[in-house]
Design a protein around this motif. Structure first.
Motif, PDB file in Angstrom:
ATOM      1  N   ALA A  43       3.259   5.624   6.522  1.00  0.00           N
ATOM      2  CA  ALA A  43       3.319   5.419   5.071  1.00  0.00           C
ATOM      3  C   ALA A  43       2.512   6.459   4.304  1.00  0.00           C
ATOM      4  CB  ALA A  43       2.805   4.021   4.725  1.00  0.00           C
ATOM      5  N   THR A  44       1.380   6.888   4.875  1.00  0.00           N
ATOM      6  CA  THR A  44       0.522   7.849   4.168  1.00  0.00           C
ATOM      7  C   THR A  44       1.307   9.128   3.864  1.00  0.00           C
ATOM      8  OG1 THR A  44      -1.193   7.021   5.691  1.00  0.00           O
ATOM      9  CG2 THR A  44      -1.836   8.762   4.164  1.00  0.00           C
ATOM     10  N   SER A  94      -3.987  -2.238   1.526  1.00  0.00           N
ATOM     11  CA  SER A  94      -2.803  -3.002   1.950  1.00  0.00           C
ATOM     12  C   SER A  94      -3.175  -4.459   2.211  1.00  0.00           C
ATOM     13  CB  SER A  94      -2.239  -2.412   3.244  1.00  0.00           C
ATOM     14  OG  SER A  94      -1.221  -3.261   3.768  1.00  0.00           O
ATOM     15  N   TYR A 127      -1.934   5.236  17.157  1.00  0.00           N
ATOM     16  CA  TYR A 127      -0.507   5.334  16.973  1.00  0.00           C
ATOM     17  C   TYR A 127       0.047   6.197  18.100  1.00  0.00           C
ATOM     18  CZ  TYR A 127      -1.665   3.323  12.543  1.00  0.00           C
ATOM     19  OH  TYR A 127      -2.149   2.477  11.597  1.00  0.00           O
ATOM     20  N   CYS A 154       0.846  -1.199   0.000  1.00  0.00           N
ATOM     21  CA  CYS A 154       0.000   0.000   0.000  1.00  0.00           C
ATOM     22  C   CYS A 154       0.881   1.249   0.000  1.00  0.00           C
ATOM     23  CB  CYS A 154      -0.932  -0.010   1.202  1.00  0.00           C
ATOM     24  SG  CYS A 154      -2.094   1.360   1.239  1.00  0.00           S
ATOM     25  N   THR A 155       2.053   1.129   0.600  1.00  0.00           N
ATOM     26  CA  THR A 155       2.993   2.255   0.570  1.00  0.00           C
ATOM     27  C   THR A 155       3.263   2.648  -0.875  1.00  0.00           C
ATOM     28  OG1 THR A 155       4.033   1.480   2.612  1.00  0.00           O
ATOM     29  CG2 THR A 155       5.330   2.965   1.243  1.00  0.00           C
ATOM     30  N   THR A 206      -2.235   8.723  11.603  1.00  0.00           N
ATOM     31  CA  THR A 206      -2.220   7.598  10.659  1.00  0.00           C
ATOM     32  C   THR A 206      -0.855   6.942  10.726  1.00  0.00           C
ATOM     33  OG1 THR A 206      -2.458   6.940   8.327  1.00  0.00           O
ATOM     34  CG2 THR A 206      -1.531   9.100   8.717  1.00  0.00           C
ATOM     35  N   PHE A 207      -0.733   5.816   9.998  1.00  0.00           N
ATOM     36  CA  PHE A 207       0.573   5.165   9.875  1.00  0.00           C
ATOM     37  C   PHE A 207       1.460   6.030   8.982  1.00  0.00           C
ATOM     38  CE2 PHE A 207       3.258   1.824   7.766  1.00  0.00           C
ATOM     39  CZ  PHE A 207       4.014   1.535   8.880  1.00  0.00           C
ATOM     40  N   LEU A 234       0.088   4.133  -2.671  1.00  0.00           N
ATOM     41  CA  LEU A 234      -0.060   5.561  -2.379  1.00  0.00           C
ATOM     42  C   LEU A 234       0.941   6.374  -3.192  1.00  0.00           C
ATOM     43  CD1 LEU A 234      -0.337   5.210   1.495  1.00  0.00           C
ATOM     44  CD2 LEU A 234      -2.087   6.296   0.069  1.00  0.00           C
ATOM     45  N   TYR A 278      -0.731  -6.327   3.786  1.00  0.00           N
ATOM     46  CA  TYR A 278       0.286  -6.660   4.795  1.00  0.00           C
ATOM     47  C   TYR A 278      -0.277  -7.768   5.708  1.00  0.00           C
ATOM     48  CZ  TYR A 278       3.498  -5.970   8.701  1.00  0.00           C
ATOM     49  OH  TYR A 278       4.422  -6.172   9.695  1.00  0.00           O
ATOM     50  N   ALA A 300      -6.115   1.354   3.360  1.00  0.00           N
ATOM     51  CA  ALA A 300      -5.222   0.256   3.756  1.00  0.00           C
ATOM     52  C   ALA A 300      -5.893  -0.682   4.754  1.00  0.00           C
ATOM     53  CB  ALA A 300      -3.938   0.814   4.365  1.00  0.00           C
ATOM     54  N   GLN A 301      -6.702  -0.101   5.667  1.00  0.00           N
ATOM     55  CA  GLN A 301      -7.285  -0.876   6.767  1.00  0.00           C
ATOM     56  C   GLN A 301      -8.771  -1.151   6.551  1.00  0.00           C
ATOM     57  OE1 GLN A 301      -6.462   1.461  10.294  1.00  0.00           O
ATOM     58  NE2 GLN A 301      -4.261   1.542   9.907  1.00  0.00           N
ATOM     59  N   VAL A 309      -7.789   8.972   5.458  1.00  0.00           N
ATOM     60  CA  VAL A 309      -7.443   7.591   5.821  1.00  0.00           C
ATOM     61  C   VAL A 309      -8.652   7.009   6.550  1.00  0.00           C
ATOM     62  CG1 VAL A 309      -5.889   6.154   7.202  1.00  0.00           C
ATOM     63  CG2 VAL A 309      -5.019   8.227   6.090  1.00  0.00           C
ATOM     64  N   LYS A 321      -3.297  -7.346   8.002  1.00  0.00           N
ATOM     65  CA  LYS A 321      -4.506  -6.687   7.503  1.00  0.00           C
ATOM     66  C   LYS A 321      -5.684  -7.668   7.381  1.00  0.00           C
ATOM     67  CE  LYS A 321      -3.005  -2.447   6.910  1.00  0.00           C
ATOM     68  NZ  LYS A 321      -1.797  -2.441   7.722  1.00  0.00           N
TER      69      LYS A 321
HETATM   70  C1  PLP Z   1      -3.259   3.628   7.026  1.00  0.00           C
HETATM   71  C2  PLP Z   1      -2.144   2.895   6.346  1.00  0.00           C
HETATM   72  N1  PLP Z   1      -1.646   3.367   5.197  1.00  0.00           N
HETATM   73  C3  PLP Z   1      -0.664   2.723   4.541  1.00  0.00           C
HETATM   74  C4  PLP Z   1      -0.110   1.571   5.026  1.00  0.00           C
HETATM   75  C5  PLP Z   1       1.016   0.922   4.307  1.00  0.00           C
HETATM   76  O1  PLP Z   1       0.685  -0.372   3.889  1.00  0.00           O
HETATM   77  P1  PLP Z   1       1.808  -1.430   3.459  1.00  0.00           P
HETATM   78  O2  PLP Z   1       2.343  -2.025   4.699  1.00  0.00           O
HETATM   79  O3  PLP Z   1       1.063  -2.413   2.612  1.00  0.00           O
HETATM   80  O4  PLP Z   1       2.837  -0.700   2.681  1.00  0.00           O
HETATM   81  C6  PLP Z   1      -0.608   1.022   6.211  1.00  0.00           C
HETATM   82  C7  PLP Z   1      -0.032  -0.229   6.752  1.00  0.00           C
HETATM   83  O5  PLP Z   1      -0.044  -0.518   7.903  1.00  0.00           O
HETATM   84  C8  PLP Z   1      -1.644   1.701   6.894  1.00  0.00           C
HETATM   85  O6  PLP Z   1      -2.145   1.222   8.046  1.00  0.00           O
END
Ligand code: PLP
Length: 387
Positions: A112-113, A204, A334, A81-82, A109-110, A85, A206, A182-183, A155, A209
């Motif tokens: 990665a966003t 995602s 978080y 998902c990283t 948020t995590f 995005l 992952y 992602a979630q 998100v 998930k």
């Molecule tokens: C809100 C959110 N965005 C993006 C990601 C990134 O996903 P990935 O681990 O597949 O790169 C995550 C992963 O935990 C996430 O929770």
């Protein structure tokens, strides 16, 4: 004196030892393995023996199935998902002047966003969240909007849809709306699935998930054929018409056949698994009503995917210590708001006080398919017993 537990006669007259409450994990993917594991083992073996490891039939079938499952026209499978995005934001921001690349997103948020925004050449602009839904507050977004805003990324935190209609209503036509879902696979809003609520969405797979690969994976969904084609090219080094013909500088972010093969085995179960999560969440909501425990609020007309069941409580650390002592798994998602993180300091983020408070008050509780009713009761009893 020993600590041996007392024995109890059962209805059948047999004397048994009562089972001591065993630990309850925060999540346990192994619980569903019997449902999909044997099929996945065979599917992985089939891929290995086909020697077709990338750009093969499993990814194509998964893309088709995922688009159908989310009610979208295009699904482009990528390796996380990283990257999903990053690739959508690359496609959007490449078309904007360098000083017109602000992207508004929640700080709660995590990482990665926000990391994807910077890696795609954008400037992250953090906005605060609603204290009850934990999702991007449209009023905070309105306050951060500027002529330089290129995109907004709500998100769907913990699986609960952000207020996409309210965001759409306040954004000018030229501002791209990207769901970070992602979630949130299987979440709905106004009768539509997450993934089909905005201009594009990312998911995602992952391993933790709701729909998990046996490693990393992600996907982009959209109705926009040109955007889908651009993401498809960027995930494969910018190749479009033929090999070694590069229109863009892309990257290697293809989903592997093995991951698609596993996901294809699990896809048919996602509806039932989500229903189980919803039933658990409803039971917790009912148990905590009227107490000091404040569960995440889901917007009217929306249904959460309950990736995490998260409550806020003023004395969160005391509750966490109590649950850990009782063997109840719990987690903090978080603990450090993104606008406070050193890596984003150069963007001089504005204050997000609701996010700061949430980071000290949120706690996620066990909520996953296969969590037994007695375990749910154990979680509820332990939470309610906390002083
Ligand atoms: C809100 C959110 N965005 C993006 C990601 C990134 O996903 P990935 O681990 O597949 O790169 C995550 C992963 O935990 C996430 O929770």
């Amino acid at each position: 004196m020993t600590n041996r537990p007392a024995t109890v006669p059962t209805a059948a007259g047999v004397t048994t030892t009562p089972r001591a409450a065993s630990p309850v994990p925060l999540m346990d993917p192994a619980r569903t393995y019997p449902l999909w594991g044997p099929g996945a083992e065979q599917a992985v073996l089939d891929v290995l023996r086909s020697h077709h490891y990338v750009k093969g039939p499993c990814v194509a079938a998964f893309e088709e199935g995922f688009a159908a499952a989310t009610g979208t026209t295009h699904a482009v499978a990528v390796d996380s998902c990283t990257d999903a995005l990053y690739l959508v934001l690359r496609a959007v921001l490449d078309a904007r002047a360098p000083d017109q690349r602000e992207v508004i997103l929640p700080s709660f948020t995590f990482v990665a966003t926000a990391g994807a925004v910077v890696n795609a050449g954008g400037r992250p602009v953090f906005a605060d969240v609603d204290p009850e839904t934990f999702n991007l507050d449209p009023r905070a977004v309105a306050a951060r909007l500027s002529p330089s805003t290129a995109a907004v990324v709500p998100v769907h935190i913990f699986g609960a849809p952000a207020d996409v209609p309210a965001l759409r209503a306040l954004l000018p036509e030229n501002v791209f709306l990207l769901e970070d879902a992602a979630q949130a696979i299987e979440a709905t809003q106004g009768g539509r699935k997450a993934g089909a609520l905005a201009d594009a969405a990312t998911f995602s797979f992952y391993p933790s998930k709701n729909l998990a690969a046996a490693g990393d994976g992600g996907v982009v969904t959209t109705e926009d054929a040109a955007l889908a084609a651009k993401v498809r090219a960027l995930r494969d080094h910018g190749q479009t018409r033929k090999m070694y013909d590069h229109e863009d500088i892309g990257t290697n972010s293809r989903m592997d056949e093995i991951q698609a093969a596993v996901l294809l085995q699990k896809m048919p179960h996602i509806g039932a698994w989500t229903a189980q999560r919803r039933a658990i969440a409803a039971r917790y909501d009912a148990a905590f009503a009227g107490t000091k425990i404040r569960p995440q609020r889901v917007l009217a007309g929306s249904d959460s995917a309950w990736h995490l069941y998260t409550v806020r409580v003023a004395d969160r650390d005391r509750l966490r210590e109590h649950l850990v002592a009782q063997g109840i798994g719990c987690g903090i998602y978080y603990p450090h708001p993104l606008h406070q993180q050193a890596c984003f300091g150069r963007f001089a983020p504005d204050a997000c006080p609701e996010t700061d408070r949430l980071a000290t008050e949120v706690l996620s509780l066990p909520c996953f398919p296969g969590l037994r009713e007695d375990e749910q009761a154990q979680v509820i009893a332990a939470v309610l017993a906390s002083k």
